[in-house]
Design a protein around this motif. Sequence first.
Motif, PDB file in Angstrom:
ATOM      1  N   PHE A 127      -3.688  32.857   9.634  1.00  0.00           N
ATOM      2  CA  PHE A 127      -3.401  31.835   8.621  1.00  0.00           C
ATOM      3  C   PHE A 127      -4.616  30.925   8.536  1.00  0.00           C
ATOM      4  CE2 PHE A 127      -2.007  29.871  12.579  1.00  0.00           C
ATOM      5  CZ  PHE A 127      -2.412  28.546  12.463  1.00  0.00           C
ATOM      6  N   GLU A 128      -4.849  30.365   7.379  1.00  0.00           N
ATOM      7  CA  GLU A 128      -6.024  29.524   7.171  1.00  0.00           C
ATOM      8  C   GLU A 128      -5.688  28.467   6.132  1.00  0.00           C
ATOM      9  OE1 GLU A 128      -8.969  28.118   8.501  1.00  0.00           O
ATOM     10  OE2 GLU A 128      -9.226  30.256   8.954  1.00  0.00           O
ATOM     11  N   PRO A 129      -5.426  27.225   6.576  1.00  0.00           N
ATOM     12  CA  PRO A 129      -5.058  26.179   5.616  1.00  0.00           C
ATOM     13  C   PRO A 129      -6.034  26.075   4.451  1.00  0.00           C
ATOM     14  CG  PRO A 129      -4.740  25.402   7.854  1.00  0.00           C
ATOM     15  CD  PRO A 129      -5.400  26.734   7.965  1.00  0.00           C
ATOM     16  N   CYS A 130      -7.318  26.025   4.727  1.00  0.00           N
ATOM     17  CA  CYS A 130      -8.331  26.032   3.659  1.00  0.00           C
ATOM     18  C   CYS A 130      -9.459  26.979   4.017  1.00  0.00           C
ATOM     19  CB  CYS A 130      -8.874  24.627   3.394  1.00  0.00           C
ATOM     20  SG  CYS A 130     -10.161  24.620   2.122  1.00  0.00           S
ATOM     21  N   GLY A 131     -10.182  26.634   5.081  1.00  0.00           N
ATOM     22  CA  GLY A 131     -11.349  27.420   5.460  1.00  0.00           C
ATOM     23  C   GLY A 131     -12.586  26.900   4.767  1.00  0.00           C
ATOM     24  N   LEU A 132     -13.643  26.686   5.547  1.00  0.00           N
ATOM     25  CA  LEU A 132     -14.920  26.255   4.990  1.00  0.00           C
ATOM     26  C   LEU A 132     -15.967  27.366   5.072  1.00  0.00           C
ATOM     27  CD1 LEU A 132     -15.220  22.620   6.434  1.00  0.00           C
ATOM     28  CD2 LEU A 132     -14.566  23.283   4.127  1.00  0.00           C
ATOM     29  N   THR A 133     -15.820  28.269   6.033  1.00  0.00           N
ATOM     30  CA  THR A 133     -16.858  29.283   6.243  1.00  0.00           C
ATOM     31  C   THR A 133     -17.029  30.182   5.023  1.00  0.00           C
ATOM     32  OG1 THR A 133     -15.247  30.712   7.348  1.00  0.00           O
ATOM     33  CG2 THR A 133     -16.624  29.319   8.752  1.00  0.00           C
ATOM     34  N   ALA A 191       0.835  -1.208   0.000  1.00  0.00           N
ATOM     35  CA  ALA A 191       0.000   0.000   0.000  1.00  0.00           C
ATOM     36  C   ALA A 191       0.868   1.255   0.000  1.00  0.00           C
ATOM     37  CB  ALA A 191      -0.916  -0.002   1.220  1.00  0.00           C
ATOM     38  N   LYS A 192       0.397   2.281  -0.690  1.00  0.00           N
ATOM     39  CA  LYS A 192       1.041   3.590  -0.694  1.00  0.00           C
ATOM     40  C   LYS A 192       0.355   4.482   0.344  1.00  0.00           C
ATOM     41  CE  LYS A 192       3.583   2.361  -4.200  1.00  0.00           C
ATOM     42  NZ  LYS A 192       5.017   2.057  -4.024  1.00  0.00           N
ATOM     43  N   THR A 193       1.110   5.414   0.907  1.00  0.00           N
ATOM     44  CA  THR A 193       0.554   6.264   1.968  1.00  0.00           C
ATOM     45  C   THR A 193       0.532   7.731   1.572  1.00  0.00           C
ATOM     46  OG1 THR A 193       2.732   6.365   3.030  1.00  0.00           O
ATOM     47  CG2 THR A 193       1.188   4.708   3.843  1.00  0.00           C
ATOM     48  N   ILE A 194      -0.530   8.391   1.972  1.00  0.00           N
ATOM     49  CA  ILE A 194      -0.673   9.842   1.808  1.00  0.00           C
ATOM     50  C   ILE A 194      -0.966  10.421   3.178  1.00  0.00           C
ATOM     51  CG2 ILE A 194      -2.074  11.689   0.815  1.00  0.00           C
ATOM     52  CD1 ILE A 194      -2.652   9.888  -1.556  1.00  0.00           C
ATOM     53  N   LEU A 195      -0.283  11.505   3.510  1.00  0.00           N
ATOM     54  CA  LEU A 195      -0.549  12.209   4.766  1.00  0.00           C
ATOM     55  C   LEU A 195      -1.028  13.617   4.437  1.00  0.00           C
ATOM     56  CD1 LEU A 195      -0.505  12.455   7.844  1.00  0.00           C
ATOM     57  CD2 LEU A 195       1.913  13.082   7.701  1.00  0.00           C
ATOM     58  N   THR A 196      -2.232  13.946   4.892  1.00  0.00           N
ATOM     59  CA  THR A 196      -2.805  15.270   4.650  1.00  0.00           C
ATOM     60  C   THR A 196      -2.682  16.128   5.896  1.00  0.00           C
ATOM     61  OG1 THR A 196      -4.360  14.477   2.977  1.00  0.00           O
ATOM     62  CG2 THR A 196      -4.918  16.528   4.089  1.00  0.00           C
ATOM     63  N   ILE A 197      -2.121  17.324   5.705  1.00  0.00           N
ATOM     64  CA  ILE A 197      -1.986  18.299   6.797  1.00  0.00           C
ATOM     65  C   ILE A 197      -3.194  19.228   6.761  1.00  0.00           C
ATOM     66  CG2 ILE A 197      -0.558  20.122   7.790  1.00  0.00           C
ATOM     67  CD1 ILE A 197       1.783  19.001   6.076  1.00  0.00           C
ATOM     68  N   HIS A 198      -3.980  19.198   7.816  1.00  0.00           N
ATOM     69  CA  HIS A 198      -5.117  20.110   7.907  1.00  0.00           C
ATOM     70  C   HIS A 198      -4.752  21.368   8.687  1.00  0.00           C
ATOM     71  CE1 HIS A 198      -8.120  17.305   6.197  1.00  0.00           C
ATOM     72  NE2 HIS A 198      -7.327  16.388   6.713  1.00  0.00           N
ATOM     73  N   ASN A 199      -3.860  21.237   9.646  1.00  0.00           N
ATOM     74  CA  ASN A 199      -3.380  22.397  10.397  1.00  0.00           C
ATOM     75  C   ASN A 199      -2.001  22.057  10.946  1.00  0.00           C
ATOM     76  OD1 ASN A 199      -2.912  24.599  12.104  1.00  0.00           O
ATOM     77  ND2 ASN A 199      -5.063  24.757  12.682  1.00  0.00           N
ATOM     78  N   LEU A 200      -0.987  22.723  10.413  1.00  0.00           N
ATOM     79  CA  LEU A 200       0.401  22.399  10.756  1.00  0.00           C
ATOM     80  C   LEU A 200       0.752  22.766  12.198  1.00  0.00           C
ATOM     81  CD1 LEU A 200       3.006  21.256   9.454  1.00  0.00           C
ATOM     82  CD2 LEU A 200       3.631  23.613   8.869  1.00  0.00           C
ATOM     83  N   ARG A 201      -0.053  23.600  12.806  1.00  0.00           N
ATOM     84  CA  ARG A 201       0.266  24.037  14.170  1.00  0.00           C
ATOM     85  C   ARG A 201       0.230  22.878  15.163  1.00  0.00           C
ATOM     86  NH1 ARG A 201      -1.777  29.735  16.402  1.00  0.00           N
ATOM     87  NH2 ARG A 201      -0.025  30.286  15.044  1.00  0.00           N
ATOM     88  N   PHE A 202      -0.563  21.868  14.900  1.00  0.00           N
ATOM     89  CA  PHE A 202      -0.700  20.726  15.811  1.00  0.00           C
ATOM     90  C   PHE A 202       0.102  19.552  15.260  1.00  0.00           C
ATOM     91  CE2 PHE A 202      -4.617  23.277  15.869  1.00  0.00           C
ATOM     92  CZ  PHE A 202      -4.541  23.755  17.177  1.00  0.00           C
TER      93      PHE A 202
END
Length: 573
Positions: free
Chosen positions: A474-480, A251-262
Motif C-alpha cells: 500500500f502507498e498513501p502517495c509515494g514520492l519516489t 479556528a477550523k482544523t484539518i487532519l492529514t493522514i500520511h500513513n494510517l498504519r501509525f
Amino acid sequence: MTKKNISSTKRNKPVKTQKRETIPSKSVKVESEVHSLEENKIQNAKTEYDKKVDAEESMKNDVDKIEKKSPKMESVEEVISEESQTEVFTTSRRSVAFIGSECYPFVKTGGLGDVMYALPKALIKQNCDIKVIIPYYKCIPKKYREKMVYKGSFQMDLCADGRAFYVGIMEYIWEGIVYDFIDNEDFFSYGNPYTNLVDDIPKYCYFAKAVLSTLNYMDWIPDIIHCHDWQAALVPVYLRTKFKDTRLASAKTILTIHNLRFQGIYNIPTIRYWSGLPDYVFEKDALKVGYEDANMLKGGLTYSNIITTVSNTYAREIQSEYYGETLDAHLRYHSGKLRGIVNGIDYDIWNSVTDDRLYANYDTTNVLDKKKENKRNLQEELGLDQDEHKFVIGLISRLTDQKGLDLVNSIMTQIMDEHTQVVVLGSGDRKYEDSFRYYENTYKGSVCSNIMYDETRAHRIYAGADALLVPSQFEPCGLTQLIAMHYGTIPIVRETGGLKDTVEPYNMYTNTGNGFAFDRYEADLLLDAVNRAKSLYFLSRWCWDEMVQRDMDKNLSWDNSAKQYKNLYLDLT
C-alpha cells in the motif's frame, strides 16, 4: 549655362534711338530663365524634402502615441508576468498553522518532513500566511539552532493531576515562513524524534496542548490549524474541549493522514493522565478502541472539521477493511469530510536541470544523451559493468514488506540476465538487507546493494537508472515515482494509493501512458510488468524515449496541490 557658352553665342547689333537703352540679349535672358528654373527645382526639392521630413516626424509622433497607448513587447511580458502574479492572489488571504512532528531541513525521517517543508512554501504563493510549529528536538543541527530567536516561555498545566511543564518558544524565519519550535528538555532531549510508545505518548500529548497554548500566548489566531498524522492528532481534540472558550475556538482544523498504519494507540489510563482530557472523549465514538485502549489518531479524526489524505485512491482504500487498519468503519462514518489531495515534489530540490549532485544536468531536449552519460558514471561509481545498453533498474526504498520487498525478493533471480542491472539504496528489515547483499555477491558487476541511505547517491540513481521499482503493498502517495518521472526514469508500480493516481499504465496500442503497472499483489504480476518494460526498452526504443520525455514534461510540482488546499481552506472559512 556657363560663361563660355554665353560668349560663343552670336550677338545682335544695337538699335539707335533718341534715348539709348541697354537691351538685354537673348542669351542673357535664357541664362536668367535657366537660373530661375534651377532655383525653382532647388526650391521644389527643398519643399519635397521638408514634406518628407514632416511626414517622418508625423509618423514618428503617431508611433510614439501608439507606443504610449500600447506597451512594447518587453512591457507586455512584464504586464503578463504581473497579471500572472496577481492571479495567484485573486483569492482571499488565509492564515494557517502547520502542526507536525518533523520538518525538513531541521529534522526528517520520512515523507512527512518533506511535506511540512514544501507545502507551506507553495501555499505562500496562494496568498497564505504560514506558521509551522514542531518540537525543538536536540537532534536539530546546530547551524539552525544558533540562528533561532527566543520568543518567550510559560508554565502549562498538562496532566490529570495538575502537573505543569515548561513551554519555551524558539523562532526561525526562512523563505517567508515562520518556524516556531516548542522547547522542553523533559520531552525533546532525545537524539531522535521517535523512540518508543512509552516515551512518545506523553511527548505528543504535551506537544499538542503546547501548540495551542503557544498560539494563545503569542496572540496569533489562525483561520486554519492544519495537523499532520497521529503526533498532532490531539490538537483538534484539545481545541474542542480545553480551548473551546478561548479565541482559538474560531479556528477550523484539518487532519492529514500520511500513513494510517501509525495511530498512537495506548491504554486509556496513560493517555487520560498525560493529556488531562475530560473523560467523555475516551468513549467509543471518540478515542476509545477495543476495551481498554485509546487511539490518538481516531480522536483527531472525530474532532477535526476536515480529514485529508495524500491521494484520492488512498482516501477510498482506507474505508475498506483491507486498508483501513481497523479504522475503516470510523472513516466510512466520517466519509463526508474525507478528501484526497496528491502530494507534489519540490522543484528547488528535485530538478535535473539544476541538480548539482548529478554527473550531468539535462532537460527534455537532451535527456536521451545525458541519461546515458549519467548511467555510465553511475555504473563506474558503483562498480557495475559499464555498458550504456544495459537496462538499469533502481530501487530506492525502506526495505520492508509494506514496500513490496517480499515480491522483489521472490523474482530477483528471474529479473537478472546479461542485459539487466539492479541498483538498491535503502535499509530496513534484516532479512531483506541480507538478501540484497547475497544478490550483489552472486551477480557481481550486475547488482549493487547500498544498505544505507545517501542523498547524493539517491539523486544519481534517479538520473542514471532507466526504470524505478515501486511495488508497494500500500502507498498513501509515494514520492519516489514522482521524482523518477521528473528525472526521466520510468516507474514500475503497483496500482495502489498515490501510485495509481500518478502513474498511467503504458498502452502499446495508443503509445500513451507514463509507466508500467500491475494490480493484484502477486510476484508473477510484478515480473510481468518488469518484462513488459524491458521489451519496450529493447524492441521499441523510440516509444520508450517518447515516454521519458512525456514524463519529464508532466507537472509534478506542489502548485496544483497547494491550489486544492487553498480552496479547501476557503470552503472551511
